[in-house]
Design an enzyme around this catalytic site. Structure first.
Site, PDB file in Angstrom:
ATOM      1  CE1 TYR A   5      29.849  39.153  42.016  1.00 19.22           C
ATOM      2  CE2 TYR A   5      32.052  39.925  42.571  1.00 19.22           C
ATOM      3  CZ  TYR A   5      30.679  40.123  42.545  1.00 19.22           C
ATOM      4  OH  TYR A   5      30.155  41.289  43.043  1.00 19.22           O
ATOM      5  CE  LYS A  64      27.285  50.237  43.560  1.00 20.35           C
ATOM      6  NZ  LYS A  64      27.192  50.121  42.104  1.00 20.35           N
ATOM      7  CE  LYS A 114      25.946  46.196  45.872  1.00 14.80           C
ATOM      8  NZ  LYS A 114      25.289  46.133  44.588  1.00 14.80           N
ATOM      9  CG  ASP A 162      23.306  48.702  43.759  1.00 17.89           C
ATOM     10  OD1 ASP A 162      22.131  48.521  43.425  1.00 17.89           O
ATOM     11  OD2 ASP A 162      24.276  48.171  43.166  1.00 17.89           O
ATOM     12  CD  GLU A 174      24.150  50.692  41.019  1.00 19.73           C
ATOM     13  OE1 GLU A 174      24.935  51.613  41.369  1.00 19.73           O
ATOM     14  OE2 GLU A 174      24.551  49.541  40.770  1.00 19.73           O
ATOM     15  CD  GLU A 218      23.896  45.963  38.613  1.00 19.42           C
ATOM     16  OE1 GLU A 218      24.272  46.900  39.313  1.00 19.42           O
ATOM     17  OE2 GLU A 218      24.073  44.776  38.917  1.00 19.42           O
ATOM     18  CG  ASP A 252      27.346  44.661  32.749  1.00 17.20           C
ATOM     19  OD1 ASP A 252      27.427  44.421  33.955  1.00 17.20           O
ATOM     20  OD2 ASP A 252      27.805  43.890  31.880  1.00 17.20           O
ATOM     21  CG  HIS A 257      27.450  46.983  36.780  1.00 16.50           C
ATOM     22  ND1 HIS A 257      27.483  45.714  36.250  1.00 16.50           N
ATOM     23  CD2 HIS A 257      27.428  46.837  38.126  1.00 16.50           C
ATOM     24  CE1 HIS A 257      27.462  44.826  37.238  1.00 16.50           C
ATOM     25  NE2 HIS A 257      27.426  45.481  38.380  1.00 16.50           N
ATOM     26  CB  ALA A 258      33.033  47.832  36.708  1.00 16.66           C
ATOM     27  N   GLY A 259      32.949  45.351  38.178  1.00 13.48           N
ATOM     28  CA  GLY A 259      33.094  44.393  39.271  1.00 13.48           C
ATOM     29  C   GLY A 259      33.007  42.983  38.728  1.00 13.48           C
TER      30      GLY A 259
HETATM   31  C1  LIG Z   1      25.623  40.489  42.662  1.00 13.15           C
HETATM   32  C2  LIG Z   1      26.586  41.558  42.350  1.00 13.15           C
HETATM   33  O1  LIG Z   1      27.662  41.538  43.225  1.00 13.15           O
HETATM   34  C3  LIG Z   1      25.914  42.955  42.371  1.00 13.15           C
HETATM   35  O2  LIG Z   1      25.594  43.252  43.692  1.00 13.15           O
HETATM   36  C4  LIG Z   1      26.793  44.040  41.799  1.00 13.15           C
HETATM   37  O3  LIG Z   1      27.050  43.798  40.468  1.00 13.15           O
HETATM   38  C5  LIG Z   1      26.178  45.413  42.001  1.00 13.15           C
HETATM   39  O4  LIG Z   1      24.884  45.535  41.570  1.00 13.15           O
HETATM   40  C6  LIG Z   1      27.014  46.581  41.576  1.00 13.15           C
HETATM   41  O5  LIG Z   1      26.444  47.533  41.089  1.00 13.15           O
HETATM   42  O6  LIG Z   1      28.206  46.521  41.766  1.00 13.15           O
HETATM   43 MG   LIG Z   2      24.366  47.603  41.080  1.00 11.05          MG
END
Ligand SMILES: C[C@H](O)[C@@H](O)[C@@H](O)[C@H](O)C(=O)O
Ligand SMILES: [Mg+2]
Length: 380
Positions: free
Chosen positions: A34, A157, A159, A187, A213, A242, A265, A292-294
């Site tokens: 990140y 959520k 993956k 997702d 997603e 996103e 986003d 979308h966040a993170g």
């Molecule tokens: C690469 C990233 O961590 C994504 O996996 C992330 O943004 C994800 O799509 C999400 O919706 O949180």
């Molecule tokens: Mg996502």
């Protein structure tokens, strides 16, 4: 009112080695670090006013490379997550939002004070993505899920998308742990083509996901519409956004009835204005916005937009929830505040973009302390 002139501009490449812990990994981005292009504009104004901006990437994406646009292969984690947030505005004429915007905002005045009070007391509902990255083992998944339940999370959520057997096993674990009532989202991060998405999700339908997603390429608007037609009867909505970089794409997704949950986003849409246009359009089409966040700082930014959306635009919390990811908040001067699985409204002035200087210095790429240690090790 002019308060000063720009006296200094700095752009820094800040990266966090999240891939080392498997944080953030999904079916398309297997080892993201990140990162952010972090821009600070300073002025000579007496009060020292300055502006800070971040653009989220997955590492090498901070080295903008215009020749590598489009959809990467699975595992191509270094690319910019399509486009650059700071270069945001699409050309051309504003869409329908301009004409209907005034009316929507005027209607939004009704009950606004009460909603503001409600937000201050309860916050905006959130869901967590932190338990179930694809890079986590089953044990880590269980441990994080148990902790999240203890902390009061009710929406989770997971993956999916790389391997069906793995998905079945992981979804079973998480559903067993959270029980039948709590909300589960899935997702796939663009991994499938259209028929594959429908087939795969028909198999995962028994875990009762609220949404799938990014089932396919974010550019495939009609593909999303096809998937949506097939999955809505199974009780599964389509969530996407996103990777959508302007309001025109969102307009088409809405017009084509291609999504049931719209995910703005804050960085991808590059600018508050572009985000606001999309909030207004979503209201017009009566589609809930679930941001979308993170990443780095996306939670910090988007909380402002979604709380504004509730107070002044949507006036509804039905089917609405904002993503929360529990990484890297400690590097921000004004980090998000989560209470009872909700975003508490930020009270500091600004857009919560400012990073701590100490964190920026340490994580600057490639010469920050953290990378100086890591890079020689990685080269060996
Ligand atoms: C690469 C990233 O961590 C994504 O996996 C992330 O943004 C994800 O799509 C999400 O919706 O949180
Ligand atoms: Mg996502």
């Amino acid at each position: 009112m002019v308060r000063g002139r720009i006296s200094r501009l700095s752009v820094r490449d800040v990266r966090f080695p999240t891939s080392l812990g498997g944080h953030g990994a999904d079916a398309m981005h297997t080892d993201p670090d990140y990162s952010a292009a972090y821009v600070v504009i300073e002025t000579d104004a007496e009060d020292g006013i300055k502006g800070c901006g971040i653009t989220f990437t997955l590492g090498k994406g901070t080295e903008v490379d215009w020749s590598r646009k489009g959809r990467g292969a699975p595992g191509d984690s270094g690319r910019p997550k399509r486009g650059v947030g700071l270069v945001g505005q699409a050309g051309g004429k504003a869409c329908l939002e301009v004409t209907c915007g005034h009316e929507i905002l005027q209607k939004g005045q009704i009950g606004k004070k009460e909603r503001e009070k409600q937000m201050l007391a309860q916050g905006y509902p959130a869901y967590t993505t932190s338990c179930a990255w694809l890079g986590y083992s089953d044990d880590t998944l269980k441990q994080l899920c148990a902790q999240a339940l203890k902390d009061g999370w009710t929406r989770f959520k997971v993956k999916v998308g790389a391997d069906l057997q793995d998905d079945m096993r992981r979804c079973q674990i998480i559903r067993d742990m959270i029980g039948p009532e709590k909300t589960l989202m899935m997702d796939a991060n663009q991994r499938w083509d259209v028929p594959e998405a429908v087939e795969w999700m028909s198999k995962l339908a028994k875990f009762k996901p609220l949404w799938i997603e990014e089932p396919t390429s974010p550019d495939d608007i009609l593909g999303h519409a096809t998937i949506s037609k097939a999955l809505v009867p199974l009780g599964i909505g389509i969530a996407t956004g996103e990777q959508c970089h302007n309001r025109v794409i969102f307009k088409q997704l809405l017009q084509a009835k291609a999504l049931q949950f719209l995910q703005i986003d804050s960085c991808r849409l590059g600018s508050v204005n572009e985000n606001l246009s999309v909030l207004l359009m979503a209201k017009k089409f009566e589609i809930p916005v679930c941001p979308h966040a993170g990443g780095v700082g996306l939670c910090e930014l988007v909380q402002h937009l979604i709380i504004f959306d509730y107070i002044s635009v949507s006036a509804s919390l039905e089917n609405r929830v904002c993503e929360y990811v529990d990484h890297l908040h400690e590097h921000f001067k004004y980090p998000v505040m989560i209470q009872r699985a909700s975003y508490m409204p930020p009270k500091d002035p600004g857009y919560s973009t400012e990073m701590k200087e100490e964190s920026v210095k340490k994580h600057q790429y490639p010469d920050g302390e953290v990378w100086k240690k890591l890079l020689p090790a990685q080269e060996n």
